[in-house]
Scaffold this motif. Structure first.
Motif, mmCIF file in Angstrom:
data_model
loop_
_atom_site.group_PDB
_atom_site.id
_atom_site.type_symbol
_atom_site.label_atom_id
_atom_site.label_comp_id
_atom_site.label_asym_id
_atom_site.label_seq_id
_atom_site.Cartn_x
_atom_site.Cartn_y
_atom_site.Cartn_z
ATOM 1 N N LEU A 256 1.026 -1.191 0.099
ATOM 2 C CA LEU A 256 -0.270 0.044 -0.008
ATOM 3 C C LEU A 256 0.876 1.340 0.030
ATOM 4 C CD1 LEU A 256 -2.583 -1.171 2.666
ATOM 5 C CD2 LEU A 256 -3.286 -0.717 0.061
ATOM 6 N N GLY A 257 2.051 1.229 -0.757
ATOM 7 C CA GLY A 257 3.010 2.446 -0.932
ATOM 8 C C GLY A 257 3.873 2.529 0.364
ATOM 9 N N LYS A 258 3.883 1.709 1.361
ATOM 10 C CA LYS A 258 4.538 1.804 2.323
ATOM 11 C C LYS A 258 5.703 0.698 2.158
ATOM 12 C CE LYS A 258 1.731 4.831 4.378
ATOM 13 N NZ LYS A 258 2.124 6.091 4.575
ATOM 14 N N PRO A 259 6.958 1.345 2.647
ATOM 15 C CA PRO A 259 8.159 0.432 2.551
ATOM 16 C C PRO A 259 8.276 -0.669 3.690
ATOM 17 C CG PRO A 259 8.823 2.660 3.165
ATOM 18 C CD PRO A 259 7.315 2.836 2.703
ATOM 19 N N LEU A 260 8.499 -1.586 3.535
ATOM 20 C CA LEU A 260 8.648 -2.847 4.655
ATOM 21 C C LEU A 260 9.840 -3.779 4.157
ATOM 22 C CD1 LEU A 260 5.043 -4.162 5.094
ATOM 23 C CD2 LEU A 260 6.290 -2.593 6.548
ATOM 24 N N SER A 261 10.454 -4.344 5.369
ATOM 25 C CA SER A 261 11.620 -5.082 4.874
ATOM 26 C C SER A 261 11.687 -6.114 5.726
ATOM 27 C CB SER A 261 12.889 -4.497 4.905
ATOM 28 O OG SER A 261 13.229 -3.615 6.504
ATOM 29 N N THR A 262 12.267 -7.359 5.395
ATOM 30 C CA THR A 262 12.365 -8.601 6.519
ATOM 31 C C THR A 262 13.590 -9.253 5.951
ATOM 32 O OG1 THR A 262 11.361 -10.330 7.508
ATOM 33 C CG2 THR A 262 10.776 -9.930 5.175
ATOM 34 N N GLU A 263 13.955 -10.374 6.525
ATOM 35 C CA GLU A 263 15.005 -11.347 6.130
ATOM 36 C C GLU A 263 14.317 -12.968 5.971
ATOM 37 O OE1 GLU A 263 18.382 -10.811 8.579
ATOM 38 O OE2 GLU A 263 19.011 -9.123 7.648
ATOM 39 N N SER A 264 14.922 -13.327 5.264
ATOM 40 C CA SER A 264 14.667 -14.772 5.034
ATOM 41 C C SER A 264 15.695 -15.554 5.197
ATOM 42 C CB SER A 264 13.845 -15.009 3.780
ATOM 43 O OG SER A 264 13.657 -16.274 3.478
ATOM 44 N N LYS A 265 15.713 -16.628 5.989
ATOM 45 C CA LYS A 265 16.651 -17.665 6.208
ATOM 46 C C LYS A 265 16.558 -18.963 5.344
ATOM 47 C CE LYS A 265 17.628 -16.609 11.072
ATOM 48 N NZ LYS A 265 17.769 -17.011 12.335
ATOM 49 N N LEU A 266 17.651 -19.175 4.370
ATOM 50 C CA LEU A 266 17.370 -20.581 3.570
ATOM 51 C C LEU A 266 18.456 -21.354 4.229
ATOM 52 C CD1 LEU A 266 16.924 -17.454 1.440
ATOM 53 C CD2 LEU A 266 16.113 -19.630 0.484
ATOM 54 N N VAL A 267 18.268 -22.633 3.698
ATOM 55 C CA VAL A 267 19.219 -23.819 4.182
ATOM 56 C C VAL A 267 19.282 -24.754 2.723
ATOM 57 C CG1 VAL A 267 17.387 -25.586 4.655
ATOM 58 C CG2 VAL A 267 19.586 -25.983 5.652
ATOM 59 N N GLN A 268 20.409 -25.223 2.813
ATOM 60 C CA GLN A 268 20.644 -25.982 1.359
ATOM 61 C C GLN A 268 20.485 -27.440 1.807
ATOM 62 O OE1 GLN A 268 24.805 -25.839 0.012
ATOM 63 N NE2 GLN A 268 24.002 -25.815 -2.273
ATOM 64 N N GLN A 269 19.842 -28.277 0.700
ATOM 65 C CA GLN A 269 19.501 -29.666 1.011
ATOM 66 C C GLN A 269 19.683 -30.316 -0.360
ATOM 67 O OE1 GLN A 269 17.706 -31.452 3.993
ATOM 68 N NE2 GLN A 269 18.527 -29.715 5.048
ATOM 69 N N ASP A 270 20.584 -31.354 -0.396
ATOM 70 C CA ASP A 270 21.105 -31.836 -1.732
ATOM 71 C C ASP A 270 21.317 -30.991 -2.888
ATOM 72 O OD1 ASP A 270 20.514 -34.545 -0.315
ATOM 73 O OD2 ASP A 270 18.567 -34.208 -0.760
ATOM 74 N N GLY A 271 22.059 -29.938 -2.687
ATOM 75 C CA GLY A 271 22.352 -28.878 -3.514
ATOM 76 C C GLY A 271 21.346 -27.949 -3.717
ATOM 77 N N ARG A 272 20.251 -28.122 -3.237
ATOM 78 C CA ARG A 272 19.097 -26.911 -3.509
ATOM 79 C C ARG A 272 18.902 -26.154 -2.237
ATOM 80 N NH1 ARG A 272 18.757 -26.558 -8.901
ATOM 81 N NH2 ARG A 272 16.296 -25.961 -8.668
ATOM 82 N N TRP A 273 18.307 -25.080 -2.607
ATOM 83 C CA TRP A 273 18.130 -23.959 -1.378
ATOM 84 C C TRP A 273 16.669 -23.943 -1.279
ATOM 85 C CZ3 TRP A 273 21.590 -21.995 1.393
ATOM 86 C CH2 TRP A 273 22.985 -21.956 1.164
ATOM 87 N N TYR A 274 16.147 -24.091 0.199
ATOM 88 C CA TYR A 274 14.952 -23.975 0.550
ATOM 89 C C TYR A 274 14.658 -23.107 1.781
ATOM 90 C CZ TYR A 274 14.765 -28.218 -2.099
ATOM 91 O OH TYR A 274 14.888 -29.319 -3.002
ATOM 92 N N SER A 275 13.652 -22.496 1.939
ATOM 93 C CA SER A 275 13.274 -21.754 2.953
ATOM 94 C C SER A 275 13.298 -22.477 4.383
ATOM 95 C CB SER A 275 11.729 -21.267 3.109
ATOM 96 O OG SER A 275 11.428 -20.557 4.464
ATOM 97 N N GLU A 276 14.212 -22.068 5.326
ATOM 98 C CA GLU A 276 14.428 -22.652 6.506
ATOM 99 C C GLU A 276 13.183 -22.868 7.368
ATOM 100 O OE1 GLU A 276 17.074 -21.801 10.291
ATOM 101 O OE2 GLU A 276 18.503 -22.208 8.600
ATOM 102 N N ASP A 277 12.467 -21.760 7.492
ATOM 103 C CA ASP A 277 11.063 -21.930 8.477
ATOM 104 C C ASP A 277 10.270 -22.826 7.726
ATOM 105 O OD1 ASP A 277 12.082 -19.990 10.254
ATOM 106 O OD2 ASP A 277 11.500 -18.370 9.197
ATOM 107 N N MET A 278 10.170 -22.753 6.245
ATOM 108 C CA MET A 278 9.098 -23.657 5.652
ATOM 109 C C MET A 278 9.574 -25.242 6.011
ATOM 110 S SD MET A 278 6.472 -23.288 3.814
ATOM 111 C CE MET A 278 6.682 -21.632 3.028
#
Length: 309
Positions: A256-278
């Motif tokens: 809605l026109g307002k700037p937001l930011s966050t960070e996402s942690k990812l982890v590598q499994q069998d050579g591919r990257w995935y969301s750690e929280d997911m």
């Protein structure tokens, strides 16, 4: 949603996957990504397209995706019986939304209600929204499924949505008529016949219905000034760190026109990257289902899913 993981993952999904990047050439249909950015980019592409089956397949390693599908089927068959009252309510709602001329009939019923609600609640709406915001924030704070970063992100989103909800012309007749038309069109596209159909649908069929509902929801929100696609298109991401199979990506976007930011942690499994929280949420949900977390059964399930595709 009947599967706990799917229900609890919605907020992290929005917070962690509302992303896009100019780099990363992976196909969105692949599990994970060759880089953290590519993994997130593929998820956002699928979310924008409303491809929920593809989204879960991309967001989880093959074995975890197979477990989720298997758990979904078990939960579908483990629901309490449908009562006569449930069936009657379902049939009544379905008829109102899908019968010929439903748009005009529903809007005619809504008009006097809008007048009454406007008289009763227009001046109170800002206070009611504030109370609702406080309740939701309290729920976020008490959540045991959200990380601290996800809680902070949820609160940031609520800080933007609350003023919007306070100022949105919910009682506007023209917008209400458009909203009714979208609701009716969406209900017809869902093509639901009876409550038993909901219990017997496969994972893929259910995700297809979610896609239809998601498209309708985006249209409804757009009527009242909130564009989901604008938010998805606004995202920019910056790699923060990557070491030892773990990565952090900074996410900047506008809501809605307002700037937001966050960070996402990812982890590598069998050579591919995935969301750690997911990934953590998926595995906890599978463990809670009482099924083994690994072994031959997981491999067999993964092989079965691979053959389906």
């Amino acid at each position: 949603m009947r599967l706990p993981f799917v229900r609890h993952a919605l907020l992290p999904l929005f917070a962690a996957l509302v992303l896009s990047a100019c780099h990363g050439k992976d196909q969105a249909s692949q599990p994970g990504g060759s880089t953290p950015e590519a993994a997130l980019r593929g998820s956002v592409d699928l979310l924008k397209a409303g491809d929920f089956t593809g989204l879960w397949k991309h967001a989880l390693p093959p074995a975890d995706y197979a477990n989720m599908r298997a758990d979904w089927g078990r939960h579908q068959h483990d629901q309490p019986p449908i009562t006569a009252e449930d069936r009657a309510k379902f049939d009544e709602t379905l008829q109102k939304l899908t019968e010929p001329g439903a748009e005009n009939k529903l809007y005619a019923e809504l008009q006097p209600k809008l007048t009454t609600m406007e008289q009763q609640y227009k001046d109170q709406l800002p206070v009611l929204v504030s109370v609702g915001e406080a309740l939701v924030k309290n729920g976020v704070a008490q959540s045991k499924t959200l990380s601290e970063a996800q809680k902070a992100q949820a609160n940031g989103v609520l800080d933007v949505l609350a003023p919007w909800a306070q100022q949105t012309p919910w009682f506007d007749r023209a917008k209400a008529k458009q909203a009714v038309a979208v609701a009716v069109a969406t209900a017809r596209k869902l093509d639901l016949k009876n409550p038993e159909q909901l219990r017997s649908m496969s994972f893929d069929d259910t995700m297809g219905r979610y896609a239809t509902g998601y498209a309708g929801l985006k249209q409804l929100l757009a009527i009242y000034g909130l564009s989901v696609d604008d938010t998805l298109n606004s995202v920019k991401l910056t790699p923060v760190s990557s070491s030892g199979g773990h990565a952090v990506v900074k996410i900047d976007y506008t809501l809605l026109g307002k700037p937001l930011s966050t960070e996402s942690k990812l982890v590598q499994q069998d050579g591919r990257w995935y969301s750690e929280d997911m990934l953590d949420s998926a595995r906890k949900a599978h463990q809670q289902s009482g099924q083994p977390a690994g072994g031959a059964s997981v491999s067999a399930s993964a092989d079965a899913v691979a053959k389906q595709d």
